[in-house]
Design an enzyme around this catalytic site. Structure first.
Site, PDB file in Angstrom:
ATOM      1  N   HIS A 108      -9.952  -8.131  -8.883  1.00 54.12           N
ATOM      2  CA  HIS A 108      -9.990  -7.854  -7.449  1.00 54.12           C
ATOM      3  C   HIS A 108     -10.843  -8.941  -6.809  1.00 54.12           C
ATOM      4  O   HIS A 108     -11.775  -9.448  -7.433  1.00 54.12           O
ATOM      5  CB  HIS A 108     -10.607  -6.483  -7.188  1.00 54.12           C
ATOM      6  CG  HIS A 108     -10.678  -6.120  -5.744  1.00 54.12           C
ATOM      7  ND1 HIS A 108     -11.840  -6.211  -5.015  1.00 54.12           N
ATOM      8  CD2 HIS A 108      -9.731  -5.690  -4.900  1.00 54.12           C
ATOM      9  CE1 HIS A 108     -11.603  -5.823  -3.771  1.00 54.12           C
ATOM     10  NE2 HIS A 108     -10.326  -5.511  -3.668  1.00 54.12           N
TER      11      HIS A 108
ATOM     12  N   LYS B 205       0.825  -1.201   0.000  1.00 61.70           N
ATOM     13  CA  LYS B 205       0.000   0.000   0.000  1.00 61.70           C
ATOM     14  C   LYS B 205       0.863   1.256   0.000  1.00 61.70           C
ATOM     15  O   LYS B 205       1.933   1.285   0.619  1.00 61.70           O
ATOM     16  CB  LYS B 205      -0.899   0.005   1.241  1.00 61.70           C
ATOM     17  CG  LYS B 205      -1.852  -1.190   1.319  1.00 61.70           C
ATOM     18  CD  LYS B 205      -2.886  -1.160   0.217  1.00 61.70           C
ATOM     19  CE  LYS B 205      -3.897  -2.288   0.373  1.00 61.70           C
ATOM     20  NZ  LYS B 205      -4.904  -2.272  -0.704  1.00 61.70           N
TER      21      LYS B 205
HETATM   22 MG    MG Z   1      -6.824  -2.427  -4.384  1.00 55.28          MG
END
Ligand code: MG
Length: 369
Positions: free
Chosen positions: A304, A173
């Site tokens: 996803h 992230k």
């Molecule tokens: Mg993502």
């Protein structure tokens, strides 16, 4: 065969790392609002969507299934999946209030349950029903790591552990609020894993365009496979400009609800890696349409996994645009046939259905509401 009853449920299962954070969310549990479709035959279908385990909104999803979709389904032939999907999507009162959002998430759960039922009735795994080959190997990349609430030392230790267990790709992230700090974190991980491993980063929609361009300029030598959701999810033109100027391939799609949203991004040249999620789109039916559309643009599909890879593994095996899929083990004790990774590749499911059948123990442990 006829549909005889519809039962809804909500599970809240703990995430594996005891609280995780990205640039926009903090999570302790993953929500699984879902549906069991029963028939006058001896098979039932299980379907579900994925949420951040907020009971009031999860209840809106299951209420939509139980009160709006169920009356349209009872008595129908569950094998006529695409016809039922069209009927539910175009039902005037629902179309009026929502072609995205709660009604769409609810329809995804119903559609997945219908496909699960259809594959079970045929006594084959969904990937085979969709025409896939069992020899097709889907590579796994791990996304249960790289969280923003971890230190750089934790990031490095976790990345090394994943490589040791066979992964050849990881995602971390970014979007701390400080681009130089994001760059330091990415550099540290790239140095630790070496140049042969796929490294992806995910900003979860946090940045404005200048932040994203600044990040791209600073990490030009880091050989990132993709930059995921750099800008606000619906901003087609911003992503188009970033794709043209940033020099890093753009991945997005986990927040897009419909094939029409995807078409806008693909037509604009605003996406390089297409990330549809069958639990945000209206199920498997709409996922297949988006994957076919991506194929027409010669774009790879890297789903996803709001379902934690259970259903998406079948889709990845079956669709020619998919060779890579993310893996997050948060729900691995919830299913009769949980998705599994060995030596960096997914194990091909063998049981009839979509691997969406919930274990009875999971209902005992995680059912809420
Ligand atoms: Mg993502």
């Amino acid at each position: 065969m006829k549909i005889t009853s519809i039962e809804t449920f909500i599970l809240h299962a703990p995430v594996t790392r005891q609280g995780i954070a990205d640039s926009t969310h903090r999570l302790t549990h993953w929500g699984v609002p879902g549906v069991i479709i029963r028939t006058d035959g001896d098979v039932s279908g299980f379907g579900y969507t994925g949420t951040h385990a907020h009971l009031p909104t999860d209840r809106l999803i299951t209420q939509c299934i139980a009160e709006s979709y169920a009356p349209l389904l009872i008595g129908s032939d569950p094998l006529e999946v695409r016809s039922l999907w069209t009927k539910l999507l175009h039902h005037p009162p629902l179309q009026w209030v929502g072609r995205a959002g709660i009604t769409h998430l609810a329809l995804s759960a119903v559609d997945i349950a219908l496909w699960d039922l259809k594959a079970k009735a045929a006594q084959i795994p969904l990937w085979k029903l969709l025409g896939g080959c069992g020899d097709e190997k889907v590579r796994a990349y791990n996304t249960d790591g790289g969280w923003l609430n971890w230190t750089i030392d934790q990031l490095i230790a976790d990345a090394r552990g994943l490589l040791a267990s066979g992964y050849r790709g990881i995602k971390i992230k970014v979007g701390t609020g400080c681009v130089p700090e994001d760059v330091r974190r990415v550099q540290a991980v790239r140095q630790a894993i070496g140049s042969d491993i796929d490294l992806m980063v995910d900003a979860n929609g946090r940045w404005l365009l200048p932040d994203a361009l600044d990040f791209c300029r600073r990490i030009a030598a880091m050989d990132l496979k993709w930059l995921e959701e750099p800008l606000w999810y619906d901003d087609v033109d911003g992503h188009r400009r970033l794709a043209a100027r940033g020099g890093v391939p753009i991945a997005l799609g986990e927040q897009l609800y419909t094939i029409d949203h995807f078409k806008q991004f693909m037509a604009a040249g605003a996406v390089d890696y297409v990330q549809p999620d069958a639990v945000r789109l209206a199920g498997i039916t709409e996922w297949l349409m988006v994957a076919d559309l991506a194929l027409s643009y010669r774009l790879p599909v890297v789903s996803h996994i709001g379902d934690m890879a259970q259903v998406h593994l079948h889709l990845a095996i079956a669709h020619p645009s998919c060779h890579l899929l993310e893996y997050i083990p948060w729900l691995s004790d919830c299913f009769e046939e949980p998705a599994a990774v060995s030596e960096g590749c997914f194990v091909t499911p063998q049981q009839p259905g979509a691997s969406s059948t919930i274990r009875s123990q999971a209902f005992e442990k995680y059912r809420v509401g």
